[in-house]
Design an enzyme around this catalytic site. Structure first.
Site, mmCIF file in Angstrom:
data_model
loop_
_atom_site.group_PDB
_atom_site.id
_atom_site.type_symbol
_atom_site.label_atom_id
_atom_site.label_comp_id
_atom_site.label_asym_id
_atom_site.label_seq_id
_atom_site.Cartn_x
_atom_site.Cartn_y
_atom_site.Cartn_z
ATOM 1 N N LYS A 75 0.824 -1.220 0.000
ATOM 2 C CA LYS A 75 0.000 0.000 0.000
ATOM 3 C C LYS A 75 0.855 1.266 0.000
ATOM 4 C CE LYS A 75 -2.802 0.818 3.603
ATOM 5 N NZ LYS A 75 -2.128 -0.134 4.345
ATOM 6 N N THR A 77 4.004 1.481 -0.884
ATOM 7 C CA THR A 77 4.746 1.489 -2.147
ATOM 8 C C THR A 77 3.875 2.034 -3.268
ATOM 9 O OG1 THR A 77 6.039 -0.412 -1.401
ATOM 10 C CG2 THR A 77 6.020 0.018 -3.768
ATOM 11 N N ARG A 98 2.202 8.199 7.061
ATOM 12 C CA ARG A 98 2.411 8.117 8.509
ATOM 13 C C ARG A 98 3.892 7.887 8.821
ATOM 14 N NH1 ARG A 98 -1.012 3.265 10.168
ATOM 15 N NH2 ARG A 98 -0.366 2.611 8.083
ATOM 16 N N LYS A 109 6.995 -6.259 11.185
ATOM 17 C CA LYS A 109 6.191 -5.625 10.141
ATOM 18 C C LYS A 109 7.050 -4.833 9.145
ATOM 19 C CE LYS A 109 2.493 -2.242 9.424
ATOM 20 N NZ LYS A 109 3.290 -1.209 8.753
ATOM 21 N N ALA A 277 -3.707 1.337 12.877
ATOM 22 C CA ALA A 277 -5.101 1.314 12.406
ATOM 23 C C ALA A 277 -5.909 0.183 13.015
ATOM 24 C CB ALA A 277 -5.132 1.201 10.886
ATOM 25 N N PHE A 305 -3.789 -0.620 7.054
ATOM 26 C CA PHE A 305 -4.422 -1.928 6.872
ATOM 27 C C PHE A 305 -5.524 -1.881 5.805
ATOM 28 C CE2 PHE A 305 -2.831 -2.457 11.390
ATOM 29 C CZ PHE A 305 -1.716 -3.169 11.003
ATOM 30 N N PHE A 385 3.500 -8.734 -9.346
ATOM 31 C CA PHE A 385 4.668 -9.525 -8.971
ATOM 32 C C PHE A 385 5.111 -10.375 -10.161
ATOM 33 C CE2 PHE A 385 3.414 -8.232 -4.843
ATOM 34 C CZ PHE A 385 4.443 -8.521 -3.947
ATOM 35 N N TRP A 413 7.132 -0.786 -7.816
ATOM 36 C CA TRP A 413 8.234 -1.316 -7.010
ATOM 37 C C TRP A 413 9.474 -1.505 -7.884
ATOM 38 C CZ3 TRP A 413 11.391 -5.600 -6.997
ATOM 39 C CH2 TRP A 413 12.130 -5.826 -5.825
#
Length: 560
Positions: A75, A77, A98, A109, A277, A305, A385, A413
């Site tokens: 998210k 990225t 954030r 994480k 979140a 999230f 991906f 990415w």
């Protein structure tokens, strides 16, 4: 011969950053409004709001996602890549994210600066101490804790009931040993012995207040309203009653100012505040968001999230207090994560599985439906991906078309802004084509059970709510105190639409059990705790910290 893909930190360390003063000048930030923290990061004075008050706001774009899985959704990225892509095609875009917490950085994480060629830099600084905002939050929170125990020790004029102290100490680290502690042990001068506990800094109400305040005086007023305990008569005791809210606000004279950094492609990024979140409201500060709207034609921001948590809170809490009206929402998904929602084990995600993708699509479809309940235009961004097969891609596009939602593949990415051009173009087309009819899900005047029930049935897809006896008692108390007419902040597992992290996809006919209801009167919301959500995480068996190091040149190694 395989080519070694550089790590996130290796990519970040090779970045050609602009001096932040030079970047600020390009984006209409005056020299007097910039407070430098070294060469590549700065704070922006709140005086800028007065100068730009008559400037038209840009478009507000929220980036959210499906329920997260260990397969990753990307998210942050995607948010960074989308901002870079918009600037690449000639639109002035700013990003608001954030701040990462040190606990997850050293735990499992990871950070919050994006990844690959869609990152915010200087990545090491952002993920470590940055400009000291987390330390200000920790110190202000613990100043209040110290004031509570000192007040009791010095005679307890406010008649605080030591059994009803609801304020906890905080530390910006994952440390399970501190969840429940005893303070005041030892001689009489150490104060009264009582049970206490620590939360992680980002779970503190101080963090939530920072992110929902509109200016320094609003911040101070909100600090004063924070309920820390109840007295012998059951009446609330606040930070203002203890007389320390002014000192707490003083610690924020710098921390209240948004932080300015940049992406790998020199897109400006405002990084300020970082509540979780799953236990708080999961959005960056209102001040950073409003500033970004003044600086750019597009402001890309994210909520933590899945859309059931971060986006719902962004739209029901942050937008209410900030007077914000989003123009569109981007829901991020990956084929790998959707296959996990369809029942595939993480080890088998590299293999084509159309049946699992078809089943897992239900989660994405539900999150798109959730966004539409708020009257907002929505599109899907698929973070691509190398393991995604052509058949899987085509199936996902077909499923999105059947659901009537625009979809764009992105490769930000691997390619940075260049890999997000189709996504950016489709977003612009969506915003120009569809009007935002934003409206919150519920009315604040509804009762607590009514508001929670709407979230559970309409957003989570459950059949109803069960309140424990303790929760019912707490609701009754808030009603008596007149503190029930506030937005709801659900504390729930991020992994499922339900309160059971193992129920993936889009489960139905489940009930959510609310075990505790408490008010964050300063932040201005009611927290409803479900399941076993913890406010102080623990470290995993092998923490990320074990892979991190620094060499004799001061070069950081292993930070993602």
């Amino acid at each position: 011969m395989s080519v070694k893909v550089p790590s996130d930190i290796e990519i970040a360390q090779q970045a050609k950053m602009l001096p932040i003063a030079e970047l600020a000048k390009e984006w209409d930030i005056l020299e007097d409004e910039l407070e430098l923290y070294g060469k590549y990061k700065a704070k922006i004075s709140l005086d800028i709001f007065k100068r730009l008050q008559d400037k038209e706001d840009g478009k507000l774009i929220l980036v959210t996602a499906i329920n997260p899985t260990p397969a990753g959704e990307g998210k942050s990225t995607t948010s960074v890549g989308l901002g870079q892509a918009l600037n690449k095609i000639g639109k002035k875009a700013v990003i608001a994210l954030r701040e990462p917490s040190l606990g997850p950085v050293f735990g499992v994480k990871g950070g919050a600066a994006g990844g690959g060629y869609a990152q915010v830099v200087p990545m090491e600084d952002i993920n470590l101490h940055f400009t000291g905002d987390m330390h200000a939050i920790t110190t202000a929170n613990n100043l209040l804790s110290a004031a509570i125990d000192n007040h009791i020790h010095q005679g307890n004029q406010l008649r605080i009931d030591a059994r009803q102290i609801v304020w906890k100490r905080v530390l910006d680290m994952n440390d399970r040993s501190l969840r429940q502690v005893v303070v005041g042990l030892g001689p009489k001068g150490n104060g009264f012995v009582r049970e206490d506990g620590f939360m992680i800094t980002v779970a503190s109400e101080v963090m939530a207040v920072l992110c929902l305040a509109n200016d320094l005086m609003d911040l101070k007023e909100r600090f004063g309203k924070m309920i820390v305990a109840y007295n012998m008569d059951g009446d609330p005791v606040t930070a203002a009653d203890l007389g320390v809210h002014g000192a707490m606000a003083m610690l924020f004279k710098d921390a209240i100012k948004p932080n300015l950094v940049q992406t790998l492609e020199n897109t400006p990024a405002l990084i300020h505040g970082g509540p979780f979140a799953n236990i708080a409201h999961g959005c960056n500060s209102i001040m950073a968001t409003k500033l970004g709207l003044k600086l750019g034609e597009y402001l890309i921001t994210e909520a933590g999230f899945g859309a059931d948590l971060g986006a719902e809170k962004f739209l029901d809490i942050k937008c209410r207090y900030g007077g914000l009206k989003p123009d569109a929402v981007v829901v991020v998904a990956t084929i790998r994560a959707l296959k996990m929602h369809g029942g595939v084990d993480k080890k088998e995600l590299g293999e084509e599985n159309l049946e699992a993708l078809d089943r897992g699509f239900a989660n994405l479809e539900k999150q798109v439906e959730n966004v539409r309940k708020f009257g907002l235009p929505v599109m899907v961004a698929v973070n691509r991906f190398v393991t995604d097969t052509e058949a899987e891609i085509q199936l996902l596009i077909k499923k999105c078309e059947e659901a009537g939602v625009e979809v764009a593949l992105n490769e930000v990415w691997a390619k940075g802004g260049e890999g997000g051009i189709e996504m950016a173009q489709k977003l612009i087309s969506l915003v120009e084509r569809e009007e935002s009819n934003y409206k919150p899900l519920y009315d604040m005047e509804e009762s607590i059970p009514e508001k929670v029930n709407k979230i559970v049935t309409e957003i989570y897809g459950g059949k109803g709510v069960v309140f424990t006896a303790a929760a019912k008692k707490q609701i009754k108390k808030l009603e008596e105190l007149g503190l029930d007419k506030l937005p709801i902040c659900m504390a729930k597992t991020q992994y499922s639409l339900s309160d059971n992290p193992k129920l993936l996809g889009a489960p139905k006919d489940f009930e959510i059990t609310v075990r505790e209801v408490k008010v964050s009167a300063g932040a201005g919301f009611i927290v409803c705790l479900t399941g076993d959500v913890m406010t102080m995480p623990g470290l995993p068996k092998v923490p990320s910290a074990n892979r991190m190091d620094i060499d004799e040149r001061g070069q950081i190694i292993g930070l993602f």
